[in-house]
Design an enzyme around this catalytic site. Structure first.
Site, short mmCIF file in Angstrom:
data_model
loop_
_atom_site.label_atom_id
_atom_site.label_comp_id
_atom_site.label_asym_id
_atom_site.label_seq_id
_atom_site.Cartn_x
_atom_site.Cartn_y
_atom_site.Cartn_z
CG ASP A 79 25.34 39.32 42.16
OD1 ASP A 79 24.93 38.68 43.15
OD2 ASP A 79 26.55 39.43 41.86
CG ASN A 106 11.96 31.95 46.19
OD1 ASN A 106 11.72 31.12 47.06
ND2 ASN A 106 12.60 31.65 45.07
CE LYS A 137 14.83 53.29 52.52
NZ LYS A 137 13.93 53.55 53.66
CB SER A 161 14.16 28.27 56.75
OG SER A 161 14.60 27.03 57.27
CE1 TYR A 191 18.91 29.39 54.67
CE2 TYR A 191 18.33 27.76 56.34
CZ TYR A 191 18.05 28.42 55.15
OH TYR A 191 16.89 28.13 54.47
CE LYS A 195 16.33 32.56 54.82
NZ LYS A 195 15.57 32.76 53.56
#
Length: 307
Positions: A79, A106, A137, A161, A191, A195
């Site tokens: 998670d 991803n 890391k 993106s 967002y 990105k």
């Protein structure tokens, strides 16, 4: 929606992946699943992928084994809203492997309502950047070791993106441990900020760990599960402003596949790529070395407690 917008053919152009160990985050849907299915065709030693849904993971494994019955593939339940979960997944991977050739960062969320992760970070920055930074890391010793092996290239590919080109102010470090509730434009601003962090972090990885090739990518515009969490108005705006540029999920995976497997001399460490294998145009924030350094130092401080 185009089904073959990009001429790159991963089935034919990805080289043999014998002996390579691959880890893909967010592998239970979208381009994460497509990464797995394409890699499976080229006989890697082992594929690991993360996700939250075990039922979805079993379907992915079944699909991958239909392509390559002998594929050694493993699901890591993780998670990304919890650094404890990310650390546990990294430790489980590291305890079972002596190398890591390709790390596809991803997993992500897109244009979510205001919120924070279990560790108190703004939700999109927490999932899209800080969780991946912890994973990287934790796995750096394996990545660095792999980079010393003969006839080996080691890659980190971070899914970013084109939103990174317009973060509307860079990165707001002072309130990254809040929900950053910025009103109507907040979902896109948060967002874009996360990105941008992916792009800048890849650049800093290239500086600090030059033996590992780290890049960020824009995969193209395609509908995925990420679209389902938006407000109805956000979905409508996205559809109206991108419908003529949308590509299939299969095409959306191609840029990442190219960056992960192309010859060492064909990909530039720290670069941002647009589909397929084309250097992307970068905004002033993406080129800002001072901002990249600030992000690196902030991230290092935040992860100190995680070893």
């Amino acid at each position: 929606m185009a089904s073959s917008t990009y001429p790159y053919n991963p089935s034919k152009e990805i080289p043999p992946l014998d002996n390579k160990v691959i880890l893909i985050t967010g592998g239970t849907a979208g381009i994460g699943t497509e990464f797995i299915l394409q890699f499976a065709k080229h006989n890697p030693a082992r594929i690991y992928f993360t996700g939250r849904n075990e039922t979805s993971a079993k379907k992915v494994i079944t699909s991958a084994k239909a392509i390559n019955a002998n594929l050694d593939i493993h699901f890591l339940q993780c998670d990304f809203t919890s650094l404890k979960s990310v650390q546990a997944a990294a430790q489980k991977f590291a305890s079972s492997n002596t190398r890591l050739d390709i790390l596809m960062c991803n997993a992500g969320i897109m244009m979510t309502p205001p919120g924070t992760t279990a560790d108190g970070y703004e939700l999109q920055m927490g999932v899209n950047h800080i969780a991946h930074a912890l994973l990287i890391k934790a796995l750096l010793p394996l990545l660095q070791h792999t980079s010393t092996l003969p006839n080996t290239t080691t890659r980190i590919v971070l899914t970013s993106s084109l939103a990174a080109t317009n973060p509307m102010g860079g990165i707001r470090f002072a309130d990254l441990k809040t929900a950053q509730d910025w009103g109507a434009m907040g979902p896109m601003m948060r967002y874009a900020q996360s990105k941008l962090a992916n792009v800048l972090y890849a650049k800093q990885l290239a500086v600090h760990y030059p033996s590992i090739t780290s890049v960020s990518i824009h995969p193209g515009i395609f509908k995925s599960g990420l679209w389902q969490v938006h407000r109805r108005i956000d979905r409508a705006v996205l559809q109206l402003t991108t419908f003529w540029r949308q590509v299939s999920v299969e095409d959306g995976a191609k840029n990442g596949l190219w960056c992960a497997t192309v010859g060492e001399g064909e990909v530039e460490n720290g670069a941002f790529y647009e589909p397929v294998g084309r250097r992307g145009e970068e905004s002033r924030f993406m080129r800002d070395e001072g901002l990249a350094g600030e992000l690196w130092e902030w991230t290092e401080r935040e992860l100190e407690a995680w070893g």
